[in-house]
Scaffold this active site. Structure first.
Site, PDB file in Angstrom:
ATOM      1  N   GLU A  92      -1.808 -38.695 104.511  1.00 40.73           N
ATOM      2  CA  GLU A  92      -1.512 -37.720 105.725  1.00 40.73           C
ATOM      3  C   GLU A  92       0.044 -38.208 106.486  1.00 40.73           C
ATOM      4  O   GLU A  92       0.897 -37.399 106.650  1.00 40.73           O
ATOM      5  CB  GLU A  92      -2.187 -37.682 106.807  1.00 40.73           C
ATOM      6  N   ASP A  96       3.270 -35.701 106.249  1.00 37.45           N
ATOM      7  CA  ASP A  96       3.979 -35.159 107.630  1.00 37.45           C
ATOM      8  C   ASP A  96       5.311 -35.026 107.461  1.00 37.45           C
ATOM      9  O   ASP A  96       6.182 -34.096 107.832  1.00 37.45           O
ATOM     10  CB  ASP A  96       3.406 -35.895 108.645  1.00 37.45           C
ATOM     11  N   ASP A 165      -4.456 -31.879 108.761  1.00 44.28           N
ATOM     12  CA  ASP A 165      -4.487 -33.308 108.049  1.00 44.28           C
ATOM     13  C   ASP A 165      -4.333 -33.375 106.474  1.00 44.28           C
ATOM     14  O   ASP A 165      -3.586 -33.729 105.920  1.00 44.28           O
ATOM     15  CB  ASP A 165      -5.579 -34.407 108.532  1.00 44.28           C
ATOM     16  N   GLU A 168      -1.390 -31.884 104.891  1.00 48.66           N
ATOM     17  CA  GLU A 168      -0.363 -32.911 104.733  1.00 48.66           C
ATOM     18  C   GLU A 168      -0.648 -33.654 103.424  1.00 48.66           C
ATOM     19  O   GLU A 168       0.195 -34.238 102.850  1.00 48.66           O
ATOM     20  CB  GLU A 168      -0.137 -33.521 106.024  1.00 48.66           C
TER      21      GLU A 168
END
Length: 285
Positions: A92, A96, A165, A168
C-alpha cells in the site's frame, strides 16, 4: 472513450466472498499451520469472478500468490500469523506513491491553466480514501479482500479505508511484477470503467464536490438549514474510528476510518454528494 464489458461480466462479484471462503477453509482444518499456501491461491484461481477479473485486466500471466499478499488485511495475519505473515501494508505504501504520480501527471496535462495550489487540491481529492474506495469497489476488490474472523463479521470488506488500501496495494503488485506501463494501463482501464458506470470522467473538476468537504458542507448547511453539521465519534475495538454525521439531529451518514479526521472528511464528502445529487444545487461549488 471505448466501452468496456467489465460491468456486464457473467460472474458478478460478491463482497466478502474470498474472506468467507478462506475462513471456511481454515475452520475445516484440524491443524491450520499445515495448510499449504497454494491452497489459498487455488481458491482464488477457481473463483469465477477472479477468472474474469484477471482476464479482463490482462493480469492472468502474473502469479496469484503476489496478489494474495496485496489483498491480505492485517486482521487475518494476527489470527493466522504462520499462514499469513504479511499484510498489504508495505505494498500500500508503494502503491500510494504510484497513484500520486499517475494523478499528478494527468492533472498537469488536463488543466494547463491551473496553478500548483489548485492542482494540489484536486489531486488530494482524487486520491482520497472515498474516491479510491469507489474505484476499488467498482472493479470488485471488495470481493477479494481477505479478513480475519472478527473483521469479516463486522463486514469490513465494505470499509472505505480498507478498500482504498487494497486498491493501492494492487497497483504496487502490478508495478513490481509487470512494470510501469502495465500499471498505467490498469489505471486507465479502471477510469474507463468509472466513465462507463457514471457517464462522467474521473478527472472532471465539476464532479469533485469533496474538496475541503467539511468546510463546504458547513457552508451548505448554514445556507440551507441555518445550522452546522455535528460529528459524533467513537473508537472501535480494532482501533478504527466511527463517525456519525448529524444535521438538525437527523443522522445523514456513518463512516469508519483509520483516524477520526479521515472518517469525518469521508462523512462530510458523502453527505455533500447526497445533497448535490438529490437537489442538483450547484451553489455549494
Amino acid at each position: 472513450m471505448m466501452k468496456t464489458t467489465f460491468l456486464n461480466l457473467a460472474a458478478p462479484k460478491v463482497p466478502g466472498s474470498m474472506a468467507q471462503t478462506v475462513i471456511s477453509c481454515l475452520k475445516k482444518q484440524s491443524n491450520c499451520d499445515e495448510v499449504p499456501k497454494t491452497e489459498f491461491t487455488k481458491l482464488i484461481k477457481e473463483d469465477s469472478f477472479s477468472s474474469h477479473f484477471f482476464t479482463f485486466f490482462q493480469l492472468d500471466h502474473l502469479s496469484i500468490s503476489d496478489f494474495l499478499v496485496a489483498w491480505t488485511h492485517k486482521s487475518i495475519c494476527h489470527e493466522y500469523k504462520n499462514l499469513f505473515p504479511f499484510s498489504y501494508e508495505r505494498l500500500e505504501f508503494l502503491g500510494d506513491s504510484i497513484l500520486n504520480f499517475y494523478v499528478t501527471q494527468k492533472l498537469y496535462k488536463r488543466y494547463p491553466e491551473k496553478k500548483e495550489g489548485e492542482l494540489s487540491k484536486l489531486r488530494s481529492e482524487l486520491v482520497s480514501g472515498v474516491e479510491l474506495s469507489v474505484l476499488s469497489e467498482l472493479i470488485g476488490l471488495d470481493h477479494f479482500v481477505i479478513l480475519g474472523v472478527g473483521e469479516l463479521k463486522n463486514k469490513s470488506y465494505s470499509n472505505k479505508s480498507i478498500l482504498a488500501d487494497i486498491f493501492e496495494s494492487t497497483l504496487a503488485v502490478i508495478l513490481l511484477k509487470d512494470g510501469p506501463e502495465m500499471c498505467w494501463r490498469f489505471l486507465d482501464q479502471c477510469l474507463n470503467i468509472y466513465y462507463e458506470k457514471n457517464n462522467e470522467h474521473y478527472f472532471d473538476e465539476k464532479r469533485l464536490v469533496g474538496r475541503d468537504s467539511k468546510g463546504r458542507l458547513q457552508e451548505y448547511t448554514m445556507k440551507k438549514y441555518n445550522c452546522l453539521p455535528k460529528y459524533c465519534s467513537k473508537e472501535l475495538p480494532n482501533g478504527h474510528h466511527e463517525v456519525s454525521l448529524y444535521i438538525n439531529d437527523d443522522l445523514y451518514d456513518v463512516e469508519v476510518a483509520n483516524s477520526k479526521k479521515l472518517a469525518e472528511k469521508q462523512a462530510a464528502q458523502i453527505t455533500l454528494q447526497k445533497f448535490l445529487g438529490n437537489t442538483g444545487d450547484q451553489n455549494a461549488h
